[in-house]
Structures are given as C-alpha cells and as structure tokens.
Design a protein around this motif. Structure first.
Motif: not given
Lengths: 751, 302, 158
Positions: A511-532
């Motif tokens: 899990v990288a910082d904001t300099d190191s990976v493209g824009y990613t929305d929050v871990t929330g909304g039950s979205r991570v396993t789905f979208a990431t």
C-alpha cells in the motif's frame, strides 16, 4: 468470466496467509502512532468545554512563553476556505465547514471542538501549556435531540443554513439543511389496498465506530515547502486533498503516507489532526505528531447519527407489501452533511414495494459532525423497517421468513430513490436461511426468542489505480493505494495471482503513499476488494498482453498464435508458465511493468439476512445472545476467511449497537461517557461464536463476480435482535439501544 | 467525587515518587504531605484519577515494597490476613481462601478483567471508597476489619464503617490501611457476591450484593446472616433489617426473595448513566435473593 | 519538577536500563524511550487491553503501570513472544486462522493469550472468553480469535 476451464478457481476461494500477518502478530507493523522522526514534537489540542458558544477572545501568550513549547495555533492561523463541496468517496463535505471543524474560527458547536493547539517537546508539556491558553466564551443555548433541533425556537447553529427541499430553499435559516423526498407509485392508493397497516416511531442514540486505534497524524512541513503527512486514514488521497484545501496549498505540495490503520469503519475519512499538525510543523520548523486520546475520539471525531424515524407499511392479507412510508430525521451533528441520504435509500431497499414515499431530514445540532459507520444510515432504518415487517407478519399469521421471501427485492426491483437492481442475491440469502441449521433447530426454553432481519448496502465502485513490477524471479510487486484495514491487500493479490496463474505468495502487495501510486479512492464503501481488485485484474491482463507480444518475438510466432490458459502461455509446442516466461523475458529486453486504473460506475449490491436466538432475564432485562448466524451474498468470496471476518465483525458491532452502545448527554449537552468504561462495546465474553453462510450470486460487473461485503453486516443486527427480543421479552422495544433498564421497564409495564 | 472519566485531561501531572520499605516511613511521609501525597498499590484507580484530574498528587508513595502490606496469610484457625497491597488474583487463585471467603473471591474475579486483577488490590479497592466497589460488600458480609497504622499507632476498624462518602473514608491524616483481617470461617457457612452490569465484564456495578449465611447443623435453617450492597447509596451499605429477619428462617427461595425485598429499604441510589434509581432498587432485591441462594448452597457444600 | 529515575529491569529476557520521570507510564517508556512500539495505546485508562504486557508472567495494562514501578521485574512484550525468527504457535495460529483484521489489538491479545495458555493449557471456550475479556477487538467479532486460541491449545496437546 472464468480463467479456468472447469469453472473452478485456483487461488480464489482459498485461504492463504495474509502478507502482512507476520508483521502484525509480532508488533512490527507501523501504525501512525508508531512513526518516529528526528526532532519530533508532540501536539496537543485545546478544545471547547461548551456545547455551543461564541469565541470572544483567545490569549495564547502564556502558552507561547512556556519552556519547551515550539508553536501555538488558533483558528486565525488557518486560511479562509471557500464554500466548496469536496467528494470524499463516502459522503461529501463543505470544505469551509471541514476547516471550521478542524479548528473553530468564531464559534464552537460541540464540546470538544478544537480552538487551539500547542506543539512542544513532549505531550505532557504541550498539554500543560495548552492549559494556560485563556479562551473567553459566550455560552449559548444548545440542543442535542434531533426533534428539538428541528423546532422553530431551537438554538440556531448556523445563520446561513436554509432548508433545501429537493431544490427549493426556505427563506428563514434553520438547523435543517436538507429535506430529501423520494416517491414511487401512489401512496394513497397503496395504503387503500392494504388489509393491515402498521405504523411505528423509533428513536436511536448516537453511536461511535469504536475503532481501537485513536486518530494519530504526524506532519513534517519541509523547508522546500512540501508537506509530508503520515496518518491513520482510510484514504491517503482524500486526506491529501482535504489537507491541501484546508491549508490552501497545491495538492502537489502534499504527500500522504497511509500507515497501517487500526480500524476505521468510516470514521477515518475526514481529516482532524492532519492540518493542525501541519501548521504547527510549519511554524516550529519541526515534525509534529498529534495523537488523539480516547475521550477526544468519542467527543471530537465523527460518531454516526442518532435518529427519530416513523415507518408505516401496509400489506394485503396474503402478505404482499403494497405501501411503505417513512419520515426520517437524522443528526448531522455540528455541520450540514450527515447520513440521511443513504438512510432514505435503504429504508425499503430489501423489498419490492409498489407504492412508497420517503421524507428525510438532515439536522444540525450540538454534537460532533456525524460520519459514516459502516453502511451509514442503513442500520437505523433497518431497525425500524424490519420490526414493522415482523409486526405485519405477526398480524397476518405469516411466517417471518416467508413474508420476506414473498416480497424480496430481486433483479428488476426499483428502489424508491430510483435505481433498478441488476442481478442480486437476496432471494438466495433467504433460501440459505431457510435451509440453515440455525433456522431448523427449534429454540426451546423460557424467555427465549428468535429473530431475523434483512440488510442491504450498495457497495460503490469509485477510482482505483495499481501498478505492477515483475521481479526477475517471476514474482510480482503489486503497488496499490487502498489502505488495508481487514486483509484486502491479500484479496487483491489473490485476484492478480488468479489471472496470472501464480500463487498469492508470489505477489508482493504494497500500500503506497500518494506520490507512488495512481489516485485511489477511500477504503470504504465496500469497494476495495471489488474495485482495487478489478484494477489488479486488469493490470494482470495488461501484463499478459505485453508478455504475449514479447513471447511472440521470443518464440518467433504471431501474437495471435499464443493463447493463455490459467496463466500459462502456449503456442503450438511452445509452452511456459508465468514465472518461467517472466524469467526468460528478463534476460533480454525491457523490464516488465504494467498498470491499470478503473472507475466502475456501479453498485455491487450485497444483501444479507441475520438470524439470532436470544434469552432475556426478566428480572434484570439483560439479554444474552445464544446463537447468531450471518448470511450474506458476497458475489464471489475471494478469501473466505476475510469475508467471514467482515460478517462477524459487523454482526458484533451491530450487537453492541443493539444492546448497549450510546452517547449519554448531561444537562449541559456534553458527553458523560467518553471512555470505553461507559461506552460499552462488546467484550469477548458478551457474544457467542458468529456463524456465517456465504452466498455467491455473481456480480456481473466484475470478472470474478465480486460484491463488496464490508458494510452490509452491520445493517441487520439491531433489527434481528429487536425481533428476537419481541418474542423473548413478550414486548417490543422501539429504541436503541435496547439496554437492560429499558427492557426490564418494558417487560414490567407489559406484565 | 465524580467517578466518570471526564476526558478533560490526558497525561499525568508531574509528581515525585518514592517506594519506602516500612509502614513508619509511609506514615511520616503522609503526615508531612497531607493530601498532596497519594498511595500507590495496583495503580488501576489512582493512575486513572491523576490522569483525569480527579485526584491530585505532588508525591506518589508506592507501598509495594513493604512486606506487611504485600503478604497474604491464611490458616483455617486464624483466618485471613490480607495485606492492603496484595493483588486481587492472589485471592481467587488461593484455593483455600477462595473456598473459605467465596464472596471475596467472587468479587476479585470480576473487577475489570485479568489485566486489572493482576495489579489491583483489595485494600486499594477499599481505600478508593467508591460506592460501587465490588470487594467492599463482600468484605463487610465476611465481617472483615481494617488494620490501620498512623502516627499515633495502630487501630482496628470494621470495614462496614470505613467508607464515609463517595470516594472518602475515615483514614485520618498520616494513616494508611495496612491489612484486612477476615475471621476464621465456621462449618455450615457460606457467602457470595454478585453484581449487575450491562455487559458481562469490564463494567462498574450498577448494583451489587454480598450475602453471608450461617446455617444450622442440618443445613435447613439460617442462624445468622449479613447482607451488604454496592452502588445503591453514597457508600456501601449494610442491609441489617433483611439480615435480622432471616435469623431462624428456613433457607428457602421464598425467604431469600423476602429478604431481598426488605433489603431494598436501605437502598438510596441516584439516577445516573449507569442506571436509574428505580432500576437499582429493583436490582437489590434480585441480587440479594440470588446471593443468598448461592451462599446457602456453598454453606451446604453443594 | 521531578527528577528522572534510573530504572533497571528485564525486558524479553534482556537487561534494560532507562531514565524516566515518575509520571511516565510503562507504555510511554516502551513506545518512546525504548522504541518498542508493539504495545499499543487504545484508551490509556485500562479499558481496552491494547497495551498489555506481562510482568513476571502476569498480564497487565502497561498504561496503568508507572515506569518507576518496574525496577527488578521481568517484562514480556509482544516483541519477545516469537523465538528469534520463528513465530510462536499463538502468533502462527492467529495468522493462519485470520484472527486479525486491522491488527491493532493483536499484540495485546497475543501477550494475554501467552499468559493464559501457560497457566491453563486446556482452557475451554468460556475460560478463554472470560480471561480475555479485558482485550477489546472491534473488527473481528472475536470468533476467529477464540478459534485460533482453541487451535493452539489443541495443537500443543500434541
């Protein structure tokens, strides 16, 4: 879409060890408060003791003169921020209000509202210095119950809040910024058809997400004007955006490192300490850490709305729900923008009801600004609607499971707020309940009762980006931007492993910082396993596409001659697994890197049903959970242990919400129980094992059928427990929590 | 004295620390510093209170290096001598003590979780003098006395008289609690402590009751009883009338319930976020009934 | 202002010296002076168990122990549970059994479990739940934690 020929997955559905497991069981994992930097100062925030007051003056001179103090800030050190709305991924916020919440400017709106902060050599010195800051307040009347705040003569929090009724604004200011209204069908017609109508009123108290890790942020404002923030956050990019906006500096000047995070559940999306630590760092020239105390977490972060709800439903004698009406008033807390929207959307979301009307009110009052608590706003309405459905079933003499089956939302059902469901799994959850051992085991004994309740959450998509680097031993580094709160780095790695035909252990997720990976929305909304996960999958496809092209060169054949089956590349006689080919390709030509970014514009719609057996002690009103089963549609359970974990964790939070958790307010409208002693979350001794049944009705919008599962589990428990309590106690409780004194009183009054 | 965590402070104020090795040294320091000095046994109350600003100290005196305060001595003939710094876990882990003084074992087993019981002492629980303290009703029911040392020498005081107001007790300036003495137990006697809390652990008692009974040889009639209550008055209270009523009565469910009803009259609780007055009074009846039943069962060796 | 005390103690089998003011808690010392951040601050008043360490084999809330009190005792922290680079069976079962989600409460659970199983290797479900009620978890609902501990207990029976 399956990558295997026989329909079975190699990696998905297995239970590999999570990649960060060892660090977390040895104490090596670095959480925000573990961050150490040379010259680190400690920050301490001075907060309002009053629920509502004007700030007349602040004198920081004595604090500034104290030995060991390096900087003192108040609201005047923060720039003016425009009235701009920022989308935080789960809810949105007016940035001017966000800034005001981070540090009050002219008024304090709740006890615990920050008014000043000190950075010093250690937290003891900082706290003592903060105690020397003289703040003159003009106390104002305050209000902490939602219906009182809606009255014409209620103390007014904001002069510039005018109720917006779906586009039309009132002319006099009030505490109600928003009135939402949704309709489908014709409600009069609906109730006219009904043979039985049940209308009830419900009240729920303020509850907190209760994550065990308090907020902690470290900021280092570098001499080159770049700000580095390490923080406990569900979204580094949103933290970066909020911090940059509040400080009025370019986003590119801010880098946020999301540390390992000790729980969030929606409460760690808005920033609190980050901008304060940043300004203290700028003024002092040293990095500054601000760690909240447990009391500050309760009083000054974002608990979830207390509510008043009126729900009325009507059914024909065969059990068909024909009409549903809801009037909902939710706490927004100190500023506009609470959870009323999702509440309106979810109240009737589990059922196919032809005629429905929902009115929802967002109400400001003197409590901290409310935030999401896992499925924001849905638990409250489920507590209400699921009891009304049960009462209808009771009146009609219909089985409580059957009535839900009869009316279950399914593909094509239109929700009151508009969306039509794609294929969803509620019917299957109900079938699983009917077949379950729990449902088919008779419950015997005195003062016992069984209850069921349904739950729903949208699950969103939003933006994720990942990048891959192939190591020359054929393992793959996966860089992603979703803070891992519950094992998601592994479920994302598993999806990549599945598509590439390698093992989960061959993927190195980070899990990288904001300099190191493209824009990613929050871990929330039950979205991570789905979208990431989707992004990881697509990055894997990108990688395979490149490798195919390079293999064609290596094997001297056409690209189209190469096929990929379960990750193995082959062309005629030539064959190579992923690692083998990767190692070959490394020997000549460019390093292998790949990437993908996604922004799926869809909901993943996870339905659930919980069953609970409960025993009540009539002499004390205390309830004991005897047995609990959580059923939920996961679409596809990537790592079943972590899906089960979400279901179990949400269920137990819901049990606490149902039975014991609440904010107690004193006569001065300040919180009386800001500690884990009297804010009573379940201990290990308070709950039994939580059995789980995972249903899988594939989500057509994901290659592996994944639905987001994290939030739905908190929705059914209070409703299920209320329904069980009704049987066990012989009387219904329409208030949360259903704490022992209330249950005892209800049973005593009833007998 | 407000026993809620007010959350208005978060770090400990500056204080000095000393760990003397004799009672005399402690009384001298207490006389010198008055209420600017606080004693430290397990720390599970005092550290929280200093951190929250509820109690203040310039000097913290650690009593754990004084052998007399850290010794647990038991024999069936002479009873129990419990040093005021002895942690709770030593009480319930001592098989004979736990059997002989079951109410005390009951209460020490449920104070705040294992981590608290490893440090918190019964003596400290008593000296903190919260009306909701779990061990105090048990001590009272078991007829415990306090051994107090001060600049003027030693004195003994029944535990029943020790607490005077919420958070206050009768220790004079310069005095400390050295130990608790529990008399030897007799055959056919038993005791129990039970509290009501909303969860199953980690809560402060909403109401608590300790009962002790002495049965006749046949085990059917109550010859003597003591009942004490927590969290229903400004101090732990004794339900004398209820206990007196039980003398000569049959050890039956009906009589436990009646004693419970009588015990309610000494309850004078407040409404607070842990419970209403009405609810607490009701709970007294329930808990007295239940602890009498358990005490009788233990007296009978069941 | 109080002067600093010099304290000599043993942590995870090693002799350790540190300087501290009386008002600094053991938790602060471990995490600050000694850089051992395994024990976590969850509430700072003894209600959550995230700061649990063992003192002479007994679990305690290190937020309620002063640094000056630990002269001459033996402290075990989560950093001392694993045997060199080999995970202790408790740690192993927690990972294997997915008995953690965010992991913030995990060090406290691991340490308390170590003490529990040393004392009661045959602990049943009720005993596990009772003795560990001082460790709060908000993520897992406790189910997999209990099962992981039961697994360790049954594995060690052989």
């Amino acid at each position: 879409m399956s990558t295997s020929t026989n329909g079975k997955y190699r990696v998905l559905g297995t239970r590999p060890r999570r990649h960060d497991g060892t660090d977390k069981v040895t104490g090596k994992a670095v959480y925000s408060n573990d961050v150490q930097l040379p010259g680190l100062l400690a920050g301490f925030v001075l907060r309002s003791p009053h629920a509502h007051a004007r700030i007349i003056s602040i004198d920081t001179s004595e604090a500034e003169a104290t030995a060991g103090v390096h900087a003192v800030v108040t609201g005047k050190d923060f720039p003016n921020v425009a009235n701009k709305i920022a989308d935080l991924g789960e809810g949105s916020i007016n940035l001017s209000n966000l800034s005001d919440n981070v540090m009050a400017k002219t008024k304090v709106l709740y006890k615990g509202h920050p008014v000043a902060a000190v950075a010093a050599v250690d937290v003891h010195v900082a706290e003592e210095a903060a105690g020397k800051i003289k703040v003159e307040y003009e106390k104002l009347d305050s209000v902490t119950w939602v219906l009182d705040a809606m009255k014409d003569d209620a103390p007014l929090l904001h002069e510039d809040v005018f109720t917006d009724h779906m586009g039309e604004k009132d002319e006099t200011p009030s505490n109600t910024p928003t009135h939402l209204h949704f309709e489908k069908g014709n409600i009069e017609e609906g109730f006219a058809q009904a043979d039985v109508v049940i209308e009830r009123e419900f009240r729920t108290a303020t509850v907190h997400q209760g994550y065990i890790e308090p907020h902690s942020s470290t900021a280092d404002w570098n001499e080159n004007g770049r700000l580095h923030v390490w923080t406990s956050t569900q979204g580094a990019f949103t933290a970066r955006q909020q911090t940059a906006e509040i400080l009025q500096i370019p986003i590119s000047k801010v880098v946020v490192t999301p540390c390992e995070i000790g729980g969030g559940f929606g409460g760690k999306i808005a920033v609190y300490g980050e901008p304060v630590a940043a300004i203290l760092s700028k003024l002092s020239g040293r990095p500054v850490k601000i760690q909240m105390t447990r009391a500050e977490v309760f009083e000054s972060t974002g608990p979830t709305p207390g509510s008043f709800m009126r729900v009325k439903m009507g059914a024909t004698s065969d059990g068909t729900l024909v009409a549903g009406e809801a009037w909902l008033a939710y706490d927004a807390g100190a500023y506009p923008g609470g959870m009323i929207g999702p509440g309106c959307m979810c109240v009737f979301s589990c059922y196919d009801i032809e005629h429905a009307v929902v009115d929802g009110y967002d109400v400001c009052l003197n409590k901290p600004h409310t935030k999401a608590y896992r499925a924001p706003g849905a638990t409250q309405v489920a507590f209400a609607a699921e009891q009304v459905v049960d009462e209808i079933a009771e009146q009609l003499g219909i089985c409580k499971l059957k009535i839900r089956q009869l009316n279950a939302a399914s593909e094509g059902t239109r929700r009151v707020d508009g969306p039509v469901y794609p294929p969803v799994g509620f019917v299957e959850c109900l079938a699983a309940a009917e077949a379950s051992d729990h449902w088919n085991t008779p419950l015997e004994g005195e003062n016992v009762g069984r209850g069921i309740a349904a739950g729903f959450w949208f699950g969103c998509g939003l933006k994720s980006a990942v990048s891959l680097m192939v190591n020359h031993d054929g393992t793959v580094n996966l860089t992603e931007g979703s803070p891992d709160i519950g094992g998601t780095r592994t479920s994302i790695a598993m999806q990549l492993a599945e598509v590439l035909g390698i093992e989960a252990a061959d993927v190195v997720p980070r899990v990288a910082d904001t300099d190191s990976v493209g824009y990613t929305d929050v871990t929330g909304g039950s979205r991570v396993t789905f979208a990431t996960g989707l992004a990881a999958y697509e990055a894997g496809i990108d990688l395979q596409t490149q490798m195919k092209k390079r293999a064609a060169g290596l094997w001297e054949c056409a690209e189209d001659d190469i096929s990929i089956d379960q990750g193995t590349f082959s062309a005629g006689e030539k064959k190579a697994g992923f690692k083998e080919l990767a190692q070959e390709l490394f020997k000549e030509g460019e390093p292998l890197v790949a990437r993908a970014s996604v922004a799926p514009d869809c909901a993943t719609n996870s339905f659930g049903l919980h069953l609970v057996d409960l025993k009540v002690d009539p002499e004390t009103g205390k309830a004991t959970i005897l047995r609990y089963t959580a059923i939920q549609d996961a679409g596809k359970a990537i790592h079943p242990s972590y899906v089960e974990g979400q279901m179990q964790g949400g269920a137990v939070q819901g049990i606490g919400w149902a039975l014991n958790e609440e904010y107690f307010y004193g006569d001065d409208d300040t919180m009386d129980n800001a500690s884990f002693l009297d804010y009573r979350i379940p201990t290990m001794l308070d709950v039994p094992m939580i059995d789980t049944i995972i249903v899988e009705v594939a989500n057509p919008d994901h290659p592996y059928g994944v639905r987001g599962v994290g939030e739905t589990p908190i929705v059914p428990p209070p409703g299920a427990i209320a329904n069980a309590m009704a049987v066990a106690a012989g009387t219904r409780i329409y208030e949360l929590p259903m704490s022992p004194p209330k249950v005892w009183k209800a049973m005593t009054d009833n007998s | 004295m407000d026993f809620y965590c007010s959350g208005d402070a978060s770090t400990l104020k500056d204080f000095d620390y000393t760990a003397p090795t004799s009672v005399e040294a402690v009384t001298a320091l207490l006389s010198e510093h008055g209420d600017r000095a606080r004693l430290l046994a397990g720390g599970t109350d005092i550290i929280v209170q200093i951190r929250e600003g509820l109690r203040d100290a310039d000097l913290v005196i650690d009593i754990k290096k004084i052998p007399a305060l850290m010794t647990l001595d038991y024999s069936a003939d002479s009873g129990l001598s419990l040093g005021s710094g002895v942690p709770c876990y030593q009480v319930y882990e001592h098989e004979d003590v736990a059997a002989a003084y079951a109410a005390l074992a009951d209460s020490t087993r449920i104070i705040g979780g294992w981590q608290i019981q490893s440090r918190a002492s019964v003596g400290g629980n008593l000296c903190n003098s919260s009306p909701a303290a779990d061990t105090i009703p048990a001590l009272i029911a078991l007829n415990a006395t306090c051994q107090i040392a001060g600049p003027d020498g030693q004195r003994e005081v029944p535990v029943a008289d020790f607490c005077t107001a919420p958070g206050r007790n009768l220790l004079a300036e310069g005095e400390l609690l050295v130990s608790l003495q529990l008399p030897a137990t007799s055959a056919q006697s038993g005791s129990a402590y039970e509290r009501f809390i909303p969860r199953n652990e980690m809560d402060i008692a909403v109401a608590g009751a300790a009962s002790w009974v002495q049965l006749d040889e046949q085990g059917t009639t109550i010859e003597a009883a003591r009942i004490a209550l927590a969290a229903v008055a400004p101090t732990p209270v004794v339900a004398d009338e209820a206990a007196a009523w039980l003398v000569g009565k049959e050890a039956s469910e009906e009589n436990y319930a009646e004693a419970g009803n009588l015990a309610r009259s000494v309850a004078n609780p407040i409404d607070d976020m842990r419970g209403t007055a009405e609810y607490r009074v009701h709970l007294v009846g329930v808990l007295v009934k239940r602890t009498l039943a358990r005490a009788v069962a233990r007296a009978r060796g069941e | 202002m109080a002067a600093k005390n010099q304290i000599a103690t043993t942590i995870n089998g090693e002799p350790v010296d540190f300087l501290c003011k009386p008002r600094e808690s053991l938790l602060e010392i471990l995490r600050g002076n000694l850089g051992m951040t395994g024990a976590k601050e969850g509430c700072n008043n003894g209600n959550c168990g995230a700061c649990t360490v063992l003192i002479d084999g007994l679990p305690v809330n290190s937020c309620l122990v002063l640094g000056v009190e630990v002269e001459g005792v033996e402290i075990t922290t989560v950093e001392g549970i694993a045997d060199a680079s080999q995970l202790d069976p408790i740690q192993d079962c927690f990972v294997e059994g997915a008995a953690l989600q965010c992991g913030i409460c995990t060090p406290g659970f691991i340490v308390t479990t170590r003490a529990l199983l040393d004392k009661k290797p045959d602990a049943d479900e009720q005993t596990i739940r009772f003795d560990l009620s001082g460790n709060l978890c908000r993520c897992t609902g406790y189910d997999k934690i209990v099962r992981a501990i039961q697994h360790v207990a049954s594995e060690s029976k052989g």
